[in-house]
Design a protein around this motif. Structure first.
Motif, PDB file in Angstrom:
ATOM      1  N   GLY A  86       0.807  -1.212   0.000  1.00  0.00           N
ATOM      2  CA  GLY A  86       0.000   0.000   0.000  1.00  0.00           C
ATOM      3  C   GLY A  86       0.839   1.261   0.000  1.00  0.00           C
ATOM      4  N   HIS A  87       2.169   1.091   0.046  1.00  0.00           N
ATOM      5  CA  HIS A  87       3.095   2.222   0.089  1.00  0.00           C
ATOM      6  C   HIS A  87       4.282   1.904  -0.821  1.00  0.00           C
ATOM      7  CE1 HIS A  87       6.684   4.178   2.211  1.00  0.00           C
ATOM      8  NE2 HIS A  87       6.016   5.186   1.685  1.00  0.00           N
ATOM      9  N   VAL A  88       4.595   2.835  -1.725  1.00  0.00           N
ATOM     10  CA  VAL A  88       5.726   2.645  -2.624  1.00  0.00           C
ATOM     11  C   VAL A  88       6.750   3.748  -2.416  1.00  0.00           C
ATOM     12  CG1 VAL A  88       4.499   1.316  -4.397  1.00  0.00           C
ATOM     13  CG2 VAL A  88       4.510   3.809  -4.538  1.00  0.00           C
ATOM     14  N   VAL A  89       8.006   3.351  -2.433  1.00  0.00           N
ATOM     15  CA  VAL A  89       9.121   4.291  -2.412  1.00  0.00           C
ATOM     16  C   VAL A  89       9.693   4.265  -3.816  1.00  0.00           C
ATOM     17  CG1 VAL A  89      11.367   4.853  -1.424  1.00  0.00           C
ATOM     18  CG2 VAL A  89       9.572   3.859   0.022  1.00  0.00           C
TER      19      VAL A  89
ATOM     20  N   SER B 268       4.839   8.308 -12.703  1.00  0.00           N
ATOM     21  CA  SER B 268       4.612   7.109 -11.897  1.00  0.00           C
ATOM     22  C   SER B 268       4.008   7.467 -10.546  1.00  0.00           C
ATOM     23  CB  SER B 268       5.922   6.342 -11.713  1.00  0.00           C
ATOM     24  OG  SER B 268       6.424   5.918 -12.969  1.00  0.00           O
ATOM     25  N   ALA B 269       4.476   8.570  -9.962  1.00  0.00           N
ATOM     26  CA  ALA B 269       3.915   9.020  -8.686  1.00  0.00           C
ATOM     27  C   ALA B 269       2.446   9.388  -8.844  1.00  0.00           C
ATOM     28  CB  ALA B 269       4.709  10.207  -8.149  1.00  0.00           C
ATOM     29  N   LEU B 270       2.108  10.046  -9.935  1.00  0.00           N
ATOM     30  CA  LEU B 270       0.711  10.387 -10.191  1.00  0.00           C
ATOM     31  C   LEU B 270      -0.125   9.125 -10.332  1.00  0.00           C
ATOM     32  CD1 LEU B 270      -1.625  12.281 -10.806  1.00  0.00           C
ATOM     33  CD2 LEU B 270      -0.854  12.328 -13.187  1.00  0.00           C
ATOM     34  N   ASP B 271       0.356   8.173 -11.115  1.00  0.00           N
ATOM     35  CA  ASP B 271      -0.394   6.928 -11.307  1.00  0.00           C
ATOM     36  C   ASP B 271      -0.502   6.125 -10.017  1.00  0.00           C
ATOM     37  OD1 ASP B 271      -1.058   7.435 -13.904  1.00  0.00           O
ATOM     38  OD2 ASP B 271       0.327   5.983 -14.789  1.00  0.00           O
ATOM     39  N   ALA B 272       0.500   6.168  -9.163  1.00  0.00           N
ATOM     40  CA  ALA B 272       0.414   5.505  -7.863  1.00  0.00           C
ATOM     41  C   ALA B 272      -0.639   6.204  -6.995  1.00  0.00           C
ATOM     42  CB  ALA B 272       1.772   5.513  -7.169  1.00  0.00           C
ATOM     43  N   HIS B 273      -0.619   7.522  -7.011  1.00  0.00           N
ATOM     44  CA  HIS B 273      -1.567   8.313  -6.219  1.00  0.00           C
ATOM     45  C   HIS B 273      -3.007   8.005  -6.620  1.00  0.00           C
ATOM     46  CE1 HIS B 273      -3.225  11.707  -4.018  1.00  0.00           C
ATOM     47  NE2 HIS B 273      -3.763  12.150  -5.134  1.00  0.00           N
ATOM     48  N   ILE B 274      -3.296   7.962  -7.910  1.00  0.00           N
ATOM     49  CA  ILE B 274      -4.683   7.708  -8.331  1.00  0.00           C
ATOM     50  C   ILE B 274      -5.090   6.256  -8.087  1.00  0.00           C
ATOM     51  CG2 ILE B 274      -4.705   9.607  -9.992  1.00  0.00           C
ATOM     52  CD1 ILE B 274      -4.438   7.578 -12.236  1.00  0.00           C
ATOM     53  N   ARG B 275      -4.125   5.404  -7.798  1.00  0.00           N
ATOM     54  CA  ARG B 275      -4.422   4.020  -7.399  1.00  0.00           C
ATOM     55  C   ARG B 275      -4.473   3.877  -5.880  1.00  0.00           C
ATOM     56  NH1 ARG B 275      -2.265   4.036 -12.289  1.00  0.00           N
ATOM     57  NH2 ARG B 275      -2.879   2.420 -13.790  1.00  0.00           N
ATOM     58  N   HIS B 276      -4.494   4.997  -5.178  1.00  0.00           N
ATOM     59  CA  HIS B 276      -4.612   5.044  -3.717  1.00  0.00           C
ATOM     60  C   HIS B 276      -3.432   4.402  -2.999  1.00  0.00           C
ATOM     61  CE1 HIS B 276      -8.631   6.614  -4.181  1.00  0.00           C
ATOM     62  NE2 HIS B 276      -8.882   5.640  -5.025  1.00  0.00           N
TER      63      HIS B 276
ATOM     64  N   GLU C 103       0.206   5.023  -1.095  1.00  0.00           N
ATOM     65  CA  GLU C 103       1.035   6.056  -0.487  1.00  0.00           C
ATOM     66  C   GLU C 103       2.343   6.108  -1.262  1.00  0.00           C
ATOM     67  OE1 GLU C 103       1.582   6.566   3.810  1.00  0.00           O
ATOM     68  OE2 GLU C 103       0.236   4.827   3.958  1.00  0.00           O
ATOM     69  N   VAL C 104       2.878   7.309  -1.437  1.00  0.00           N
ATOM     70  CA  VAL C 104       4.088   7.488  -2.238  1.00  0.00           C
ATOM     71  C   VAL C 104       5.133   8.251  -1.433  1.00  0.00           C
ATOM     72  CG1 VAL C 104       5.054   8.500  -4.346  1.00  0.00           C
ATOM     73  CG2 VAL C 104       2.744   7.527  -4.379  1.00  0.00           C
ATOM     74  N   THR C 105       6.362   7.736  -1.470  1.00  0.00           N
ATOM     75  CA  THR C 105       7.514   8.447  -0.914  1.00  0.00           C
ATOM     76  C   THR C 105       8.554   8.578  -2.005  1.00  0.00           C
ATOM     77  OG1 THR C 105       7.125   7.616   1.321  1.00  0.00           O
ATOM     78  CG2 THR C 105       9.353   8.399   0.827  1.00  0.00           C
ATOM     79  N   ILE C 106       9.128   9.760  -2.118  1.00  0.00           N
ATOM     80  CA  ILE C 106      10.202  10.026  -3.072  1.00  0.00           C
ATOM     81  C   ILE C 106      11.440  10.446  -2.296  1.00  0.00           C
ATOM     82  CG2 ILE C 106      10.938  11.318  -5.121  1.00  0.00           C
ATOM     83  CD1 ILE C 106       8.338   9.781  -5.623  1.00  0.00           C
ATOM     84  N   PRO C 107      12.498   9.645  -2.271  1.00  0.00           N
ATOM     85  CA  PRO C 107      13.763  10.094  -1.679  1.00  0.00           C
ATOM     86  C   PRO C 107      14.461  11.023  -2.678  1.00  0.00           C
ATOM     87  CG  PRO C 107      13.600   7.683  -1.778  1.00  0.00           C
ATOM     88  CD  PRO C 107      12.547   8.244  -2.653  1.00  0.00           C
ATOM     89  N   SER C 108      14.482  12.307  -2.386  1.00  0.00           N
ATOM     90  CA  SER C 108      14.954  13.295  -3.357  1.00  0.00           C
ATOM     91  C   SER C 108      16.422  13.126  -3.734  1.00  0.00           C
ATOM     92  CB  SER C 108      14.712  14.711  -2.835  1.00  0.00           C
ATOM     93  OG  SER C 108      15.382  14.893  -1.599  1.00  0.00           O
ATOM     94  N   ASP C 109      17.210  12.489  -2.881  1.00  0.00           N
ATOM     95  CA  ASP C 109      18.613  12.258  -3.220  1.00  0.00           C
ATOM     96  C   ASP C 109      18.821  10.975  -4.016  1.00  0.00           C
ATOM     97  OD1 ASP C 109      17.860  10.761  -0.984  1.00  0.00           O
ATOM     98  OD2 ASP C 109      19.828  10.906  -0.022  1.00  0.00           O
ATOM     99  N   ALA C 110      17.739  10.209  -4.240  1.00  0.00           N
ATOM    100  CA  ALA C 110      17.831   8.942  -4.965  1.00  0.00           C
ATOM    101  C   ALA C 110      17.087   8.986  -6.292  1.00  0.00           C
ATOM    102  CB  ALA C 110      17.298   7.803  -4.104  1.00  0.00           C
ATOM    103  N   VAL C 111      16.863  10.196  -6.792  1.00  0.00           N
ATOM    104  CA  VAL C 111      16.268  10.373  -8.115  1.00  0.00           C
ATOM    105  C   VAL C 111      17.186  11.272  -8.944  1.00  0.00           C
ATOM    106  CG1 VAL C 111      13.851   9.924  -7.509  1.00  0.00           C
ATOM    107  CG2 VAL C 111      14.767  12.224  -7.228  1.00  0.00           C
ATOM    108  N   ALA C 112      17.254  10.973 -10.224  1.00  0.00           N
ATOM    109  CA  ALA C 112      18.137  11.720 -11.127  1.00  0.00           C
ATOM    110  C   ALA C 112      17.297  12.450 -12.169  1.00  0.00           C
ATOM    111  CB  ALA C 112      19.120  10.764 -11.811  1.00  0.00           C
ATOM    112  N   HIS C 113      17.841  13.530 -12.663  1.00  0.00           N
ATOM    113  CA  HIS C 113      17.099  14.395 -13.579  1.00  0.00           C
ATOM    114  C   HIS C 113      18.005  14.928 -14.686  1.00  0.00           C
ATOM    115  CE1 HIS C 113      18.964  16.888 -10.488  1.00  0.00           C
ATOM    116  NE2 HIS C 113      19.133  17.769 -11.463  1.00  0.00           N
TER     117      HIS C 113
END
Length: 193
Positions: free
Chosen positions: A128-131, A144-152, A154-164
């Motif tokens: 029920g919770h995705v990181v 992906s965060a949006l699609d997780a949110h609309i599927r109810h 919980e979403v966590t994003i570790p800001s230092d573990a994502v690249a842009h």
């Protein structure tokens, strides 16, 4: 209602929601357009992804790699990994390579949910919770965060573990995920697993 039939938040048998760590698009040869802009951010994110993987594996949290297939419809995840490890940026892939317990889902578009079995897999695991970690913050992670949110979920994003690729768009994406999708923006050390 049977737990596997639920479409809302899924709970484990003891009532606590289970967490899954999802690694997005990190199995890469980095030979695509804009890769030269992504590489510095990927190099900064890999150590945090490694820490998340270590924490998840220590706690027996499911680790799911969801990776673009780059249009190679005959390849499977082992071939994708071998190709990335044989490429010039294997140093970014080797530290985060899947282990024998890792799960793997192949995607073709930006969202990890778009026409993949991921939602079904998460419900089967009682998640029920995705990181979400990986790349790109302003594209695949955001969608992906949006699609997780609309599927109810919980979403966590570790800001230092994502690249842009773009600093400004990545910052805006993180703010949007926090404000519009109720995502928890944390670090790899403080993300709830």
């Amino acid at each position: 209602m049977n737990r596997t039939d639920r479409t809302d938040r899924t709970e484990t048998t003891d009532g606590a929601e289970r967490t899954a760590l999802i690694v997005i698009d990190m199995i890469s040869t980095y030979d695509h357009e804009d890769a030269e802009h992504l590489l510095p951010a990927a190099r900064k994110a890999v150590p945090a992804v490694v820490r998340l993987l270590e924490r998840a594996r220590e706690r027996d949290v499911p680790v799911i790699y969801v990776n673009d297939n780059f249009g190679e419809w005959r390849s499977h995840h082992g071939e994708m990994l071998e190709t990335a490890l044989a490429g010039p940026h294997a140093d970014l892939v080797e530290p985060i390579r899947p282990d024998d317990r890792s799960l793997f889902v192949v995607k073709a578009r930006h969202s990890i949910f778009f026409e993949t079995p991921l939602h079904y897999l998460l419900s089967q695991l009682g998640v029920g919770h995705v990181v979400l970690c990986g790349q790109l913050t302003e594209q695949c992670v955001l969608y992906s965060a949006l699609d997780a949110h609309i599927r109810h979920l919980e979403v966590t994003i570790p800001s230092d573990a994502v690249a842009h690729i773009h600093d400004d768009l990545a910052d805006a994406a993180l703010r949007m995920m926090e404000r519009n999708m109720s995502a928890q923006i944390r670090t790899a050390e403080t993300a709830r697993l």
